[in-house]
Design a protein around this motif. Structure first.
Motif, PDB file in Angstrom:
ATOM      1  N   HIS A   1       0.739   5.249   6.021  1.00 21.44           N
ATOM      2  CA  HIS A   1      -0.701   4.936   5.848  1.00 21.44           C
ATOM      3  C   HIS A   1      -1.025   4.279   7.118  1.00 21.44           C
ATOM      4  O   HIS A   1      -0.380   3.454   7.774  1.00 21.44           O
ATOM      5  CB  HIS A   1      -1.121   4.109   4.645  1.00 21.44           C
ATOM      6  N   SER A   2      -2.301   4.544   7.911  1.00 22.57           N
ATOM      7  CA  SER A   2      -2.732   3.811   9.061  1.00 22.57           C
ATOM      8  C   SER A   2      -3.757   2.587   8.435  1.00 22.57           C
ATOM      9  O   SER A   2      -4.207   2.814   7.146  1.00 22.57           O
ATOM     10  CB  SER A   2      -3.604   4.724   9.853  1.00 22.57           C
TER      11      SER A   2
ATOM     12  N   ALA B   1      -7.381   1.216  -0.816  1.00 18.35           N
ATOM     13  CA  ALA B   1      -6.089   0.852  -0.806  1.00 18.35           C
ATOM     14  C   ALA B   1      -6.155  -0.729  -0.131  1.00 18.35           C
ATOM     15  O   ALA B   1      -5.205  -1.422  -0.522  1.00 18.35           O
ATOM     16  CB  ALA B   1      -5.191   1.596  -0.340  1.00 18.35           C
ATOM     17  N   LEU B   2      -6.906  -0.990   0.661  1.00 19.48           N
ATOM     18  CA  LEU B   2      -6.979  -2.443   1.434  1.00 19.48           C
ATOM     19  C   LEU B   2      -8.408  -2.950   1.373  1.00 19.48           C
ATOM     20  O   LEU B   2      -9.435  -1.940   1.815  1.00 19.48           O
ATOM     21  CB  LEU B   2      -6.245  -2.186   2.772  1.00 19.48           C
ATOM     22  N   PHE B   3      -8.671  -4.257   1.089  1.00 14.65           N
ATOM     23  CA  PHE B   3      -9.986  -4.914   1.100  1.00 14.65           C
ATOM     24  C   PHE B   3      -9.622  -6.269   1.778  1.00 14.65           C
ATOM     25  O   PHE B   3      -8.566  -7.038   1.662  1.00 14.65           O
ATOM     26  CB  PHE B   3     -10.223  -5.269  -0.348  1.00 14.65           C
ATOM     27  N   ILE B   4     -10.279  -6.423   2.956  1.00 12.91           N
ATOM     28  CA  ILE B   4     -10.164  -7.718   3.836  1.00 12.91           C
ATOM     29  C   ILE B   4     -11.363  -8.446   3.594  1.00 12.91           C
ATOM     30  O   ILE B   4     -12.446  -8.391   3.759  1.00 12.91           O
ATOM     31  CB  ILE B   4      -9.883  -7.166   5.341  1.00 12.91           C
ATOM     32  N   LEU B   5     -10.927  -9.714   3.125  1.00 10.40           N
ATOM     33  CA  LEU B   5     -11.764 -10.851   2.951  1.00 10.40           C
ATOM     34  C   LEU B   5     -11.807 -11.837   3.957  1.00 10.40           C
ATOM     35  O   LEU B   5     -10.892 -12.604   4.089  1.00 10.40           O
ATOM     36  CB  LEU B   5     -11.731 -11.556   1.723  1.00 10.40           C
TER      37      LEU B   5
ATOM     38  N   LEU C   1      -3.168  -4.560  -8.037  1.00  7.00           N
ATOM     39  CA  LEU C   1      -3.675  -5.268  -7.001  1.00  7.00           C
ATOM     40  C   LEU C   1      -2.675  -6.275  -6.372  1.00  7.00           C
ATOM     41  O   LEU C   1      -2.092  -6.985  -7.307  1.00  7.00           O
ATOM     42  CB  LEU C   1      -4.875  -5.703  -7.210  1.00  7.00           C
ATOM     43  N   VAL C   2      -2.424  -6.450  -5.315  1.00  5.52           N
ATOM     44  CA  VAL C   2      -1.572  -7.395  -4.521  1.00  5.52           C
ATOM     45  C   VAL C   2      -2.590  -8.385  -3.741  1.00  5.52           C
ATOM     46  O   VAL C   2      -3.190  -7.850  -2.817  1.00  5.52           O
ATOM     47  CB  VAL C   2      -0.485  -7.076  -3.561  1.00  5.52           C
TER      48      VAL C   2
ATOM     49  N   VAL D   1       0.803  -1.330   0.085  1.00  4.86           N
ATOM     50  CA  VAL D   1       0.047   0.118  -0.189  1.00  4.86           C
ATOM     51  C   VAL D   1       0.992   1.319   0.021  1.00  4.86           C
ATOM     52  O   VAL D   1       0.864   2.293  -0.754  1.00  4.86           O
ATOM     53  CB  VAL D   1      -0.968  -0.117   1.150  1.00  4.86           C
ATOM     54  N   ALA D   2       1.972   1.245   0.899  1.00  2.00           N
ATOM     55  CA  ALA D   2       2.972   2.297   0.825  1.00  2.00           C
ATOM     56  C   ALA D   2       3.755   2.647  -0.579  1.00  2.00           C
ATOM     57  O   ALA D   2       3.899   3.798  -0.957  1.00  2.00           O
ATOM     58  CB  ALA D   2       3.950   2.367   1.747  1.00  2.00           C
ATOM     59  N   ALA D   3       3.536   1.409  -1.404  1.00  2.00           N
ATOM     60  CA  ALA D   3       4.331   1.741  -2.800  1.00  2.00           C
ATOM     61  C   ALA D   3       3.401   1.914  -3.734  1.00  2.00           C
ATOM     62  O   ALA D   3       3.643   1.975  -4.931  1.00  2.00           O
ATOM     63  CB  ALA D   3       5.113   0.321  -2.912  1.00  2.00           C
TER      64      ALA D   3
END
Length: 536
Positions: free
Chosen positions: A385-386, A395-399, A434-435, A357-359
């Motif tokens: 980033h927090s 920027a972040l998706f949690i499944l 996306l990673v 995310v930072a990259a």
């Protein structure tokens, strides 16, 4: 799935999709080849067992046939013994009847003896009465003698008279008769004494005979009781032997059937050996075909590996790991991170997500079951980033496949939201490469092994963009070996975390760059980046 905010290049997307399909096919082929080798080994073992089984079955058939013959002999012997027991039973019954007849005869003899004893006792009474009469005769003789003596005296006194001589003659005659009577009485008394003695002896002997008869009767009665016991025992034995004979006959029949079955098993085992020979021949052909397919896929995979060798990389943020991988994770590639033996990857996963995310990349994360919110938040806090900002900024998706995370914006509880919906939302909202950090254990839990494998092809067919990078996390203690091998075979890069003698090591087992086979020691840290690689 196409993105509204990050459009893909059609030609490149198609090429990458095809390359990933080839990679997946390569992974599947690796599994098939490994399975083929295993099948070959198992076939060899089965062949050995089938040969041994055929030999054993034939041996069993021979032994059972021999046993059947022995059982038949036993059955014949048991029948003969049963007949002998029956004859013994009959003899015992005859002996018991003879003993009963003997007791009856003894009873009759005893009754006769008792009758004779009664008659002898009556004879004794008659003898006693004769003795009494003889005593009277003795007294009469004595009195007659006294009269004769008196007559003699009176004759002497009257001597000289005319009647003296006649009187004297009468006195002499009376005296003679008295003496003769007394003599005969004495002889009769002597005879009676002898008769009495003989009678007493007869009575005594009769008493002894009756006692002997009573004793004999008791002994015969006891013998008869014992004969009863013997007869009962012999009868029971005869019944038991008859049962044994019947059982052995039945067992002989069963043994013959078993022998026939064993021969059938032996024939089938031989047929299995023939079938195994055909299977081995077919497997040899299959192996050759798999090798040809492997060569074709390897040639196709070589082009992909050449392209990935020059592709940009995604940094991991872990000291020494980027160097180990030849610059980091290959962008647009597929990586596998495997761990086992009680090792943990929570810190690695958290650091990789925060660094990506930072990259400037977006992250779709399926957290391992042990990864908690605090560890992930700490990794993000160490960057610009927090965790909350990353979620809010798409920027972040949690499944969440394990139900450990609270559902909120960009945080999907897959027990309530379908995986397809979560992927569609991610594709719509993300605006950067996306990673995808997947968790195979979670996928198996949610869908099962077969569905998880099928989902892999579905995701490659339009879900991922060419610049998306996949990192599959595999717990070897929780994921079936075949599925783990499938993912490893399809991976462009593979890292394996192991533990030996209390120390942890990270090994690069596959990669288009870096030195494959390199193994480095790992140090755990309590704060980000949580892990550090060091030279051995």
């Amino acid at each position: 799935m196409a993105s509204d905010h990050y459009p893909s290049v059609p030609d490149q997307s198609t090429a990458v999709t095809e390359e990933r399909a080839v990679a997946n096919a390569q992974g599947a082929l690796d599994v098939v080849q490994a399975a083929s080798v295993t099948v070959g080994e198992q076939l060899a073992a089965i062949d050995d067992r089938a040969t041994a089984q055929a030999t054993d079955a034939q041996w069993i058939a021979d032994e059972v046939s021999s046993l059947s013959a022995t059982i038949e002999e036993i059955a014949a012997t048991a029948t003969e013994v049963s007949e002998q027991s029956q004859r013994a039973t009959d003899a015992a019954n005859d002996g018991r009847k003879a003993a009963a007849d003997a007791i009856e005869s003894m009873d009759e003899v005893r009754e006769l003896g008792q009758a004779v004893a009664t008659e002898v006792a009556a004879l004794q009474d008659q003898v006693d009465r004769i003795a009494d009469a003889l005593a009277g005769i003795d007294r009469i003789a004595d009195q007659t003698n006294m009269l004769a003596l008196n007559a003699s005296i009176e004759a002497a006194r009257a001597s000289g008279t005319t009647d003296t001589d006649g009187f004297a003659v009468v006195a002499d005659e009376i005296k003679g008769l008295a003496e003769e009577s007394q003599q005969q009485a004495e002889e009769i008394e002597t005879t009676l004494a002898a008769v009495r003695d003989a009678t007493d002896d007869t009575v005594a002997q009769l008493d002894e005979a009756i006692d002997g008869i009573d004793t004999g009767a008791e002994q015969v009665t006891t013998a008869m009781a014992r004969l009863d016991d013997v007869a009962d025992t012999v009868a029971e034995t005869a019944d038991g032997i008859a049962s044994v004979s019947a059982a052995t006959d039945e067992q002989a029949t069963t043994s013959e059937a078993v022998a026939q079955r064993c021969e059938t098993v032996s024939d089938r085992a031989a047929a299995i050996e023939d079938d195994l020979s055909e299977i081995r021949a077919a497997r040899s052909e299959q192996t050759a075909m798999l090798d040809e397919i492997d060569d074709v896929l390897a040639a196709a995979e070589a082009d992909r590996q050449d392209r990935l060798a020059d592709a940009p990389t995604v940094p991991t943020g872990i000291a020494g790991l980027d160097d180990l991988c030849g610059g980091g994770l290959v962008m647009g590639g597929q990586a596998v991170f495997r761990y086992a033996d009680g090792t943990q990857v929570d810190g690695v996963v958290a650091q990789l997500c925060a660094t990506a995310v930072a990259a400037g990349r977006a992250v779709s994360l399926t957290p391992p079951p042990s990864l908690d919110r605090s560890t992930l938040a700490a990794a993000f806090a160490a960057t610009d980033h927090s965790l909350e900002d990353a979620l809010d900024d798409d920027a972040l998706f949690i499944l969440d496949m394990f139900g450990h995370w609270d559902a909120r914006y960009n945080m999907f509880d897959l027990e309530r939201t379908s995986l397809a919906t979560a992927n569609e939302t991610t594709a719509t909202r993300r605006d950067a490469p996306l990673v995808i950090v997947g968790n195979i254990q979670g996928e198996i839990r949610m869908m099962g092994e077969q569905a998880a494998r099928e989902a892999r092809y579905e995701n490659d067919d339009g879900v991922f963009e060419p610049h998306d990078t996949v990192v599959n996390v595999i717990d070897d203690d929780a994921v079936p070996a075949t599925l783990a091998a499938f993912y490893s075979g399809a991976a462009d890069q593979e890292l394996t975390l192991t533990q030996t003698d209390g120390r942890e090591y990270l090994t690069l087992t596959a990669s288009p760059r870096g030195t494959v086979g390199t193994k480095q020691s790992v140090s755990r840290l309590s704060s980000p980046p949580f892990l550090r690689l060091r030279d051995n």
